[in-house]
Design a protein around this motif. Sequence first.
Motif, PDB file in Angstrom:
ATOM      1  N   ILE A   1      38.063  48.324  34.599  1.00  0.00           N
ATOM      2  CA  ILE A   1      36.990  49.506  35.667  1.00  0.00           C
ATOM      3  C   ILE A   1      38.156  49.540  36.422  1.00  0.00           C
ATOM      4  O   ILE A   1      38.259  48.736  37.395  1.00  0.00           O
TER       5      ILE A   1
ATOM      6  N   SER B   1      23.083  48.849  49.322  1.00  0.00           N
ATOM      7  CA  SER B   1      21.640  49.386  47.770  1.00  0.00           C
ATOM      8  C   SER B   1      21.519  50.484  48.227  1.00  0.00           C
ATOM      9  O   SER B   1      20.742  50.699  47.412  1.00  0.00           O
TER      10      SER B   1
ATOM     11  N   PRO C   1      26.858  49.600  44.964  1.00  0.00           N
ATOM     12  CA  PRO C   1      26.950  48.506  44.244  1.00  0.00           C
ATOM     13  C   PRO C   1      26.426  47.577  45.877  1.00  0.00           C
ATOM     14  O   PRO C   1      27.121  47.480  46.748  1.00  0.00           O
ATOM     15  N   SER C   2      25.407  46.401  45.572  1.00  0.00           N
ATOM     16  CA  SER C   2      24.819  45.740  46.265  1.00  0.00           C
ATOM     17  C   SER C   2      26.278  44.404  47.126  1.00  0.00           C
ATOM     18  O   SER C   2      27.167  44.133  45.271  1.00  0.00           O
ATOM     19  N   PHE C   3      26.970  44.338  48.019  1.00  0.00           N
ATOM     20  CA  PHE C   3      27.297  43.163  47.816  1.00  0.00           C
ATOM     21  C   PHE C   3      26.940  42.737  49.393  1.00  0.00           C
ATOM     22  O   PHE C   3      27.259  42.814  50.799  1.00  0.00           O
TER      23      PHE C   3
ATOM     24  N   GLU D   1      35.281  53.804  33.852  1.00  0.00           N
ATOM     25  CA  GLU D   1      35.335  52.291  32.780  1.00  0.00           C
ATOM     26  C   GLU D   1      36.205  52.340  31.819  1.00  0.00           C
ATOM     27  O   GLU D   1      36.233  53.475  31.350  1.00  0.00           O
TER      28      GLU D   1
ATOM     29  N   ALA E   1      33.044  45.580  44.458  1.00  0.00           N
ATOM     30  CA  ALA E   1      31.828  45.347  44.087  1.00  0.00           C
ATOM     31  C   ALA E   1      31.619  46.179  43.118  1.00  0.00           C
ATOM     32  O   ALA E   1      30.786  46.079  41.617  1.00  0.00           O
ATOM     33  N   PHE E   2      32.690  47.260  42.699  1.00  0.00           N
ATOM     34  CA  PHE E   2      32.591  48.539  42.157  1.00  0.00           C
ATOM     35  C   PHE E   2      33.159  47.764  40.052  1.00  0.00           C
ATOM     36  O   PHE E   2      32.712  48.216  39.723  1.00  0.00           O
ATOM     37  N   ILE E   3      33.507  46.979  40.761  1.00  0.00           N
ATOM     38  CA  ILE E   3      34.030  46.186  39.130  1.00  0.00           C
ATOM     39  C   ILE E   3      33.814  45.471  38.560  1.00  0.00           C
ATOM     40  O   ILE E   3      33.915  44.498  37.699  1.00  0.00           O
ATOM     41  N   GLU E   4      33.002  45.016  39.915  1.00  0.00           N
ATOM     42  CA  GLU E   4      31.718  44.233  39.201  1.00  0.00           C
ATOM     43  C   GLU E   4      32.862  42.046  39.286  1.00  0.00           C
ATOM     44  O   GLU E   4      32.065  41.970  38.040  1.00  0.00           O
ATOM     45  N   GLU E   5      33.043  41.724  40.637  1.00  0.00           N
ATOM     46  CA  GLU E   5      33.791  40.809  40.430  1.00  0.00           C
ATOM     47  C   GLU E   5      32.873  40.214  41.128  1.00  0.00           C
ATOM     48  O   GLU E   5      32.756  40.535  42.633  1.00  0.00           O
ATOM     49  N   GLU E   6      32.541  39.071  40.781  1.00  0.00           N
ATOM     50  CA  GLU E   6      31.589  38.092  42.322  1.00  0.00           C
ATOM     51  C   GLU E   6      32.563  37.680  43.308  1.00  0.00           C
ATOM     52  O   GLU E   6      33.483  36.824  42.242  1.00  0.00           O
TER      53      GLU E   6
END
Length: 779
Positions: free
Chosen positions: A2, A122, A127-129, A161, A242-247
Amino acid sequence: MIVTRNWLSEFVDLEGISDELICDTLNSIGLEVASLQKIEIPEGVVIGKIISCQKHPDADKLNVCEVDTGYSIRQIVCGAANVVDAEYVAVATIGTQLPSGLEIKHANLRGVDSDGMICSASEIGLPSFGEGIMILDASIGELIVGEALSNYESVADSIIEVELTPNRGDCLSVLGVARDLSAALSRDMREIDLKLNEHTSRAGISRHASLESEKKFDIDLIFALVNIDVLSLPFIIKLRLAFIEEEVKDRISAITLYATNSIGVIIRAYNEGCFSKDDGVAKIKISQNEKGLIEVLASENICSTVGVNQYAGCTPIINGEKVFIEASYISAENLSSMDVTKKDIQTDNFYYNTSRGSNPDVDFGIKYTLKLLEKSSNTEIYDGFLIHEYKKENTIIKVSISQLSKIIGAELDKSSVVSILKRLGFEVSISSEDLLAITVPLFRADILNAQDIAEEILRMTGIDNIKSQALSFVENYHTRAVYDEYLAKKSIRCKSVGAGFYETVSYIFSERKLLEKYGFEVIDKNLELLNPIVEELNTLRSTLLVNLLLAAKRNASYSKRTIPLFEIGAVFDKNREQKEKIAFLFSGSSDSENITNSGKPKMIYADAFIQKLGSSIGLFDLAPCTFQNSLIHPYQSADIVIEGKVCGYISKLHPIAQEDFGIKDTFIAELDVHPLIKTKKVASAISNFQGVYKDISVVLSKDIVYSEIKSTIDTLDLDYLKAFYPIDIYSDKALKKDRSLTLRMYIQSHEKTLEDTDIESVVGAILSKLEDNFGAKLR
């Protein structure tokens, strides 16, 4: 993988390029776009500045904030705990409709007026962070109070993506994707500022840490030492992760994760306190374990396995502590040879990158990360690095423009080819007017030959831009030895089938006990198969005959009365050296039951088998047998001689072996394939004059074998004698210990019609020689 448009723009100039064109370009160059999401922030959401923040008089969990929205100062009630730490925030003004459908109106909360809403990520479509409201900072650009947040491209970004093939590990980073876009769009890559701020006194790392290694391992490691006082994550880093969905687990992990995703270099961080110290110097050790994996050690404790994982106890906490930053590289090929997945070893998120090919530029990686830390924290960066470097050789491919044009099917411009390759990170030097010497960068381990280079050019040029042409098939004249061998074996197969044999195909394996029982060579124990497919096939075969005999046994059990078989295949000596052989077997009746034999065909006999063998492999001579094994009949066997060289044997099957396999009279033959392959056809002149056949019968001792007679006649070198061969052998009581041999000679001249005197001279010379050498007498 992503990426976002704005993130890509940090590495490549995308000004004036639409999101759609970026996606179309990525698709055309083989980086397939799986999805495109455009972040749309409501227009009424603006940047606000908190002037004051007081506790709500009637609610412990609410705060009353005075917020500058650019046009006026508004009172807004906020329930987020982190608002007390905020200065710049996102404010949804009155009349704004949020993505959830909520419309912002004037409200009264517990008796206090509220004109707007301070937003979390959000609530405005991001995206939520983290928890609470978004706290903005200058990482997204200059913060202008009252400016619509949608005008900040780094926030109102486009998320792309990309699906990657396994060989494109170089694109598992924003930098890698940007590099490909740079080449496809002919846009320049941006210069990355890696220069650290000047410090009047920077302590050297060598005073605080040392690096030692057992030997030079095939890896690159570089360590930097930093002393972090306060680390605050920039808003842009939180948002992009958060965009790339990494915690994000902690702030330092966020920095290393962001750096790795940005540039593709594997970045890790270690707490300096986990390394043992000697005179205040932290000791870092590199070692190799029993599984072949390379580890970073603190004393005897494992901190990380290079390219595989990092142990939690070594990660920093960041509370005014010293931290080691590590950039590492291990090639995907070396990592795969270690077979990590089959050794029950736990891997972390970065293993996916290293197993497909991470960025090998660790020097760039460490400097990029230090620059991020300097921007994000009050950090003391120690001077110098601890380095373990393994010099790697770049692959150099030499290819001509004409060759690339031929592969692609279009005329290529040399300057365009060079430009594309350089943008992709290749070094190109022009050896001659047409020839290029291309140095492949280490991050492109998938580029191995001219065809791979052509594929890169085609990707960037676009297959749709290649003009369609009619297919042109040109078959080269096949003169290679491999093709000659193929034709020869095909001819032997066809002739063998024509002679009545059936081809069999069996495993190259055999049973060791059977080979030993019948006196054949077996594989050395140290080279034996470790994992046989079945117990009966536990070694490589050294002969084709055992498998043929087993096939004959199966056919006999099905009541087959005539069993003619042959096989061409590989056999192995005791050192596992391979050669190719051909074997023949004929068992049972020489013919099928029919009216001519009254339904009682004769069993196979030697001369019939020899004739069939000759029909399959061509002319050959026989000599006394020199081979030894328990399948060979001691009195009915011979060497097969082709062009003066022994290449195999022919024999009746030994009676004991015949009984073992439960078959009837059987003849066998096995010989090397190589002497049967004729690479050239030798033409001989045809005489215009009539030839003459002449028979002579001589009486000589039974102890004399025909091969001796043939060799003797061959030494005469008679011009008129074109061929000779035996046609009859006779013995009776009158001849006692002698026997009669009848030879037929073909006599011919290329210059004239032979006269009687010419014929008699040939016959006389042969009789004289046989009499002198063997005491032969004309019968």
